[in-house]
Design an enzyme around this catalytic site. Structure first.
Site, PDB file in Angstrom:
ATOM      1  N   ARG A  44      71.385   7.962  11.499  1.00 32.55           N
ATOM      2  CA  ARG A  44      71.445   6.758  10.669  1.00 32.55           C
ATOM      3  C   ARG A  44      70.979   7.086   9.257  1.00 32.55           C
ATOM      4  NH1 ARG A  44      68.942   2.540  14.523  1.00 32.55           N
ATOM      5  NH2 ARG A  44      67.494   4.288  14.555  1.00 32.55           N
ATOM      6  N   GLU A 127      74.839  13.843  32.956  1.00 33.03           N
ATOM      7  CA  GLU A 127      73.683  14.232  33.773  1.00 33.03           C
ATOM      8  C   GLU A 127      72.377  13.641  33.248  1.00 33.03           C
ATOM      9  OE1 GLU A 127      73.629  16.478  36.795  1.00 33.03           O
ATOM     10  OE2 GLU A 127      71.986  15.047  36.686  1.00 33.03           O
ATOM     11  N   GLY A 185      57.668   9.260  23.561  1.00 32.08           N
ATOM     12  CA  GLY A 185      59.134   9.334  23.461  1.00 32.08           C
ATOM     13  C   GLY A 185      59.854   9.068  24.767  1.00 32.08           C
ATOM     14  N   ASP A 199      66.560  -0.732  32.972  1.00 29.84           N
ATOM     15  CA  ASP A 199      66.947   0.680  32.831  1.00 29.84           C
ATOM     16  C   ASP A 199      67.097   1.311  34.225  1.00 29.84           C
ATOM     17  OD1 ASP A 199      66.964   3.294  31.006  1.00 29.84           O
ATOM     18  OD2 ASP A 199      65.607   3.688  32.682  1.00 29.84           O
ATOM     19  N   LYS A 203      70.510   2.816  36.045  1.00 27.89           N
ATOM     20  CA  LYS A 203      70.579   4.140  36.679  1.00 27.89           C
ATOM     21  C   LYS A 203      71.001   4.002  38.145  1.00 27.89           C
ATOM     22  CE  LYS A 203      67.178   6.150  33.564  1.00 27.89           C
ATOM     23  NZ  LYS A 203      65.744   6.211  33.266  1.00 27.89           N
TER      24      LYS A 203
HETATM   25  P1  NDP Z   1      66.039   7.806  19.516  1.00 25.72           P
HETATM   26  O1  NDP Z   1      65.868   6.399  19.087  1.00 25.72           O
HETATM   27  O2  NDP Z   1      64.880   8.722  19.474  1.00 25.72           O
HETATM   28  O3  NDP Z   1      67.196   8.473  18.643  1.00 25.72           O
HETATM   29  C1  NDP Z   1      68.376   7.816  18.308  1.00 25.72           C
HETATM   30  C2  NDP Z   1      69.118   8.639  17.259  1.00 25.72           C
HETATM   31  O4  NDP Z   1      70.363   8.011  17.017  1.00 25.72           O
HETATM   32  C3  NDP Z   1      68.396   8.742  15.924  1.00 25.72           C
HETATM   33  O5  NDP Z   1      68.579  10.038  15.390  1.00 25.72           O
HETATM   34  C4  NDP Z   1      69.122   7.712  15.055  1.00 25.72           C
HETATM   35  O6  NDP Z   1      69.145   8.057  13.675  1.00 25.72           O
HETATM   36  C5  NDP Z   1      70.535   7.828  15.597  1.00 25.72           C
HETATM   37  N1  NDP Z   1      71.314   6.620  15.415  1.00 25.72           N
HETATM   38  C6  NDP Z   1      71.032   5.369  15.842  1.00 25.72           C
HETATM   39  N2  NDP Z   1      72.013   4.521  15.513  1.00 25.72           N
HETATM   40  C7  NDP Z   1      72.940   5.264  14.857  1.00 25.72           C
HETATM   41  C8  NDP Z   1      74.193   4.978  14.246  1.00 25.72           C
HETATM   42  N3  NDP Z   1      74.716   3.740  14.265  1.00 25.72           N
HETATM   43  N4  NDP Z   1      74.879   5.978  13.657  1.00 25.72           N
HETATM   44  C9  NDP Z   1      74.374   7.238  13.637  1.00 25.72           C
HETATM   45  N5  NDP Z   1      73.202   7.585  14.188  1.00 25.72           N
HETATM   46  C10 NDP Z   1      72.500   6.599  14.800  1.00 25.72           C
HETATM   47  O7  NDP Z   1      66.660   7.770  20.990  1.00 25.72           O
HETATM   48  P2  NDP Z   1      66.465   8.800  22.171  1.00 25.72           P
HETATM   49  O8  NDP Z   1      66.764  10.161  21.700  1.00 25.72           O
HETATM   50  O9  NDP Z   1      65.199   8.536  22.875  1.00 25.72           O
HETATM   51  O10 NDP Z   1      67.606   8.316  23.182  1.00 25.72           O
HETATM   52  C11 NDP Z   1      68.962   8.585  22.961  1.00 25.72           C
HETATM   53  C12 NDP Z   1      69.764   8.259  24.208  1.00 25.72           C
HETATM   54  O11 NDP Z   1      69.267   9.031  25.284  1.00 25.72           O
HETATM   55  C13 NDP Z   1      69.651   6.797  24.692  1.00 25.72           C
HETATM   56  O12 NDP Z   1      70.879   6.426  25.252  1.00 25.72           O
HETATM   57  C14 NDP Z   1      68.589   6.864  25.775  1.00 25.72           C
HETATM   58  O13 NDP Z   1      68.729   5.846  26.743  1.00 25.72           O
HETATM   59  C15 NDP Z   1      68.903   8.200  26.376  1.00 25.72           C
HETATM   60  N6  NDP Z   1      67.815   8.826  27.090  1.00 25.72           N
HETATM   61  C16 NDP Z   1      66.605   8.971  26.488  1.00 25.72           C
HETATM   62  C17 NDP Z   1      65.575   9.603  27.141  1.00 25.72           C
HETATM   63  C18 NDP Z   1      64.238   9.775  26.525  1.00 25.72           C
HETATM   64  O14 NDP Z   1      63.348  10.274  27.235  1.00 25.72           O
HETATM   65  N7  NDP Z   1      64.025   9.425  25.274  1.00 25.72           N
HETATM   66  C19 NDP Z   1      65.773  10.141  28.500  1.00 25.72           C
HETATM   67  C20 NDP Z   1      67.108   9.939  29.038  1.00 25.72           C
HETATM   68  C21 NDP Z   1      68.067   9.298  28.349  1.00 25.72           C
HETATM   69  P3  NDP Z   1      67.796   8.103  12.783  1.00 25.72           P
HETATM   70  O15 NDP Z   1      67.059   9.294  13.306  1.00 25.72           O
HETATM   71  O16 NDP Z   1      68.243   8.273  11.405  1.00 25.72           O
HETATM   72  O17 NDP Z   1      67.094   6.807  13.072  1.00 25.72           O
HETATM   73  N1  HSE Z   2      63.396   5.139  28.988  1.00 28.95           N
HETATM   74  C1  HSE Z   2      63.836   5.972  30.049  1.00 28.95           C
HETATM   75  C2  HSE Z   2      62.703   6.193  31.016  1.00 28.95           C
HETATM   76  C3  HSE Z   2      64.314   7.282  29.509  1.00 28.95           C
HETATM   77  O1  HSE Z   2      61.556   5.928  30.651  1.00 28.95           O
HETATM   78  O2  HSE Z   2      62.952   6.615  32.125  1.00 28.95           O
HETATM   79  C4  HSE Z   2      64.902   8.186  30.563  1.00 28.95           C
HETATM   80  O3  HSE Z   2      66.130   7.679  30.995  1.00 28.95           O
END
Ligand code: NDP
Ligand code: HSE
Length: 433
Positions: A44, A127, A185, A199, A203
């Site tokens: 973003r 995955e 995180g 969530d 899953k």
């Molecule tokens: P974050 O909020 O940490 O990161 C999201 C990223 O997406 C940021 O880099 C953000 O940009 C970017 N972003 C958001 N909106 C836009 C947009 N419209 N255009 C371009 N870039 C965008 O999320 P997570 O990494 O924690 O999670 C990502 C995915 O992974 C989610 O679907 C989540 O459910 C899934 N997930 C997460 C886990 C976890 O432990 N965190 C575990 C398993 C799945 P910017 O950095 O500039 O804000």
């Molecule tokens: N928010 C999710 C959790 C990330 O806490 O399990 C992993 O899918």
């Protein structure tokens, strides 16, 4: 083999993906002959400091990244369902492979996206969407394919498990523990998704669809979160030798009907799931040939989740994931709708915490109601108290139908000796083997 990648979203998980790609570059080449070329990192706010190698092209133009003719795999890691859907759609329509960790997206719009992928000779690998780094989807698709899966019982939300663990072991407050999960995180951008149980339900929809060969929708699942859980229930459970875990449960009952639910559950201290702490997840799978298998590992966080994303990446680059996607009728675009057991028919043991007037005959009135509904008691716990008119009384029951319990609770809560709505939690039976 040179493989162009676009990484869309570089927050918690995306940063881990970049690190693994850097760290394992040489091994990917020597083991699989694959040379990943991370051509775009889309975020973003490209001006944010991220500590990524300066050679990486970071920008905010999603379409430019997807449309790059040298990109063949797009990794979506932004989360949410609106923009993420557009990204997925554009990727697949271009005949490019999609990798995602986004369970919300696949639970709500999976069938459309899987069908679109098939139409354009592309694939979707996901995955990381369930169980963080645990290869549970690979197991259900491949390793356990000889089995008819009878049940799945899992701790699949790292945030809730982290919160419950810290509340149980360190007596932290709910809000302090939630803050910890956010800082680490683990939590979703909107943590309501975690603590409400949604969530975990998303899953379970994905895992249940793969395990039972039937399309499970999120709305098929009866869901309760941990956001209304009272700390006193954690300590009463401890006294009774149980811990409270948010469990996602899917099981075949009555032939082909499936019972699907997510709720805080009392798990006996001797049960293997009771030992699963912090952000760890564990999924017990019961197959007709294998019996019980337990999949255990870190269910959330930067590197564990990135581990699953990058394994999908390698599997997609060498053609294994696209081949499996094309050959297996295992995804929600090609499965019949699940036949779901109404929640009132679910049979379980229960934990009840009543707020009972501290006077003679009260317990007799409560147990009379339970007895009339055919509910048998397994244990009763009450402490001496001078706290006032109403005292907590905890009752553990034997197995009964949810519907009978609901009927009994309606009557109990209308008794003039009961001062507040009775807390009712499920108690899981001992493991099947
Ligand atoms: P974050 O909020 O940490 O990161 C999201 C990223 O997406 C940021 O880099 C953000 O940009 C970017 N972003 C958001 N909106 C836009 C947009 N419209 N255009 C371009 N870039 C965008 O999320 P997570 O990494 O924690 O999670 C990502 C995915 O992974 C989610 O679907 C989540 O459910 C899934 N997930 C997460 C886990 C976890 O432990 N965190 C575990 C398993 C799945 P910017 O950095 O500039 O804000
Ligand atoms: N928010 C999710 C959790 C990330 O806490 O399990 C992993 O899918």
């Amino acid at each position: 083999m040179h493989t162009g990648i676009a990484l869309i979203g570089c927050g918690i998980v995306g940063s881990g993906v970049v690190k693994i790609l850097e760290r394992r570059r040489a091994e990917f080449f020597s083991r699989a002959g694959v040379e990943f070329d991370l051509r775009h990192v889309v975020v973003r706010d490209p001006s944010k400091a991220r500590g990524l190698p300066s050679t990486i092209f970071i920008h905010n133009d999603v379409n430019k990244a997807i449309d790059d003719p040298n990109v063949s795999i797009v990794i979506e890691l932004i989360g949410g369902t609106t923009r993420a859907f557009e990204i997925a759609q554009r990727t697949l329509k271009s005949g490019k492979h999609l990798i995602t960790a986004n369970k919300s997206l696949l639970a709500s719009r999976g069938p459309e996206l899987f069908a679109l992928a098939r139409k354009h000779n592309a694939s979707i690998a996901f995955e990381a969407s369930c169980g963080g780094g645990i290869p549970i989807i690979d197991a259900l698709l491949h390793g356990l394919s000889a089995n008819r899966i009878e049940a799945l019982v899992g701790i699949v939300n790292g945030t809730c498990n982290y919160i419950l663990t810290r509340m149980t072991k360190e007596e932290l407050s709910y809000s302090e523990a939630l803050k910890g999960a956010q800082v680490a995180g683990f939590a979703e951008a909107d943590p309501t998704l975690d603590v409400s149980g949604r969530d975990a339900a998303q899953k379970l929809a994905l895992l249940g669809s793969l395990a039972f060969g039937a399309h499970v929708k999120e709305e098929d699942i009866s869901v309760e979160g941990i956001d209304t859980l009272d700390a006193s229930d954690i300590s009463f459970a401890r006294e009774l030798k149980y811990v409270i875990k948010l469990l996602a449960i899917g099981e075949r009952v009555d032939g082909n009907r499936i019972s699907l639910r997510v709720h805080p559950t009392l798990v006996h201290q001797d049960d293997v799931l009771a030992e699963v702490s912090g952000s760890f997840n564990a999924i017990s799978v019961y197959g007709d040939s294998l019996g019980h298998a337990l999949f255990y590992g870190r269910g959330a966080g930067e590197m564990p989740t990135a581990s699953a994303v990058v394994s999908d990446l390698l599997s997609t680059a060498i053609g294994v994931a696209p081949l499996a996607f094309a050959k297996l009728n295992a995804f929600t675009d090609s499965s019949p709708r699940a036949s779901v057991l109404p929640v009132d028919h679910v049979v379980s043991r229960f934990y009840l915490r009543l707020s009972a007037l501290d006077q003679p005959g009260v317990l007799a009135r409560v147990t009379e109601v339970l007895g009339r509904h055919g509910i048998s008691l397994a244990a009763i716990l009450q402490h001496e108290s001078d706290m006032g008119k109403h005292v907590p009384v905890v009752i553990m029951t034997h197995r009964t139908r949810q519907g009978s319990m609901n009927d009994a609770l309606r009557e109990i809560d209308s008794l003039n000796v009961v001062g507040a709505k009775t807390v009712c939690l499920r108690v899981i039976d001992a493991p099947k083997e």
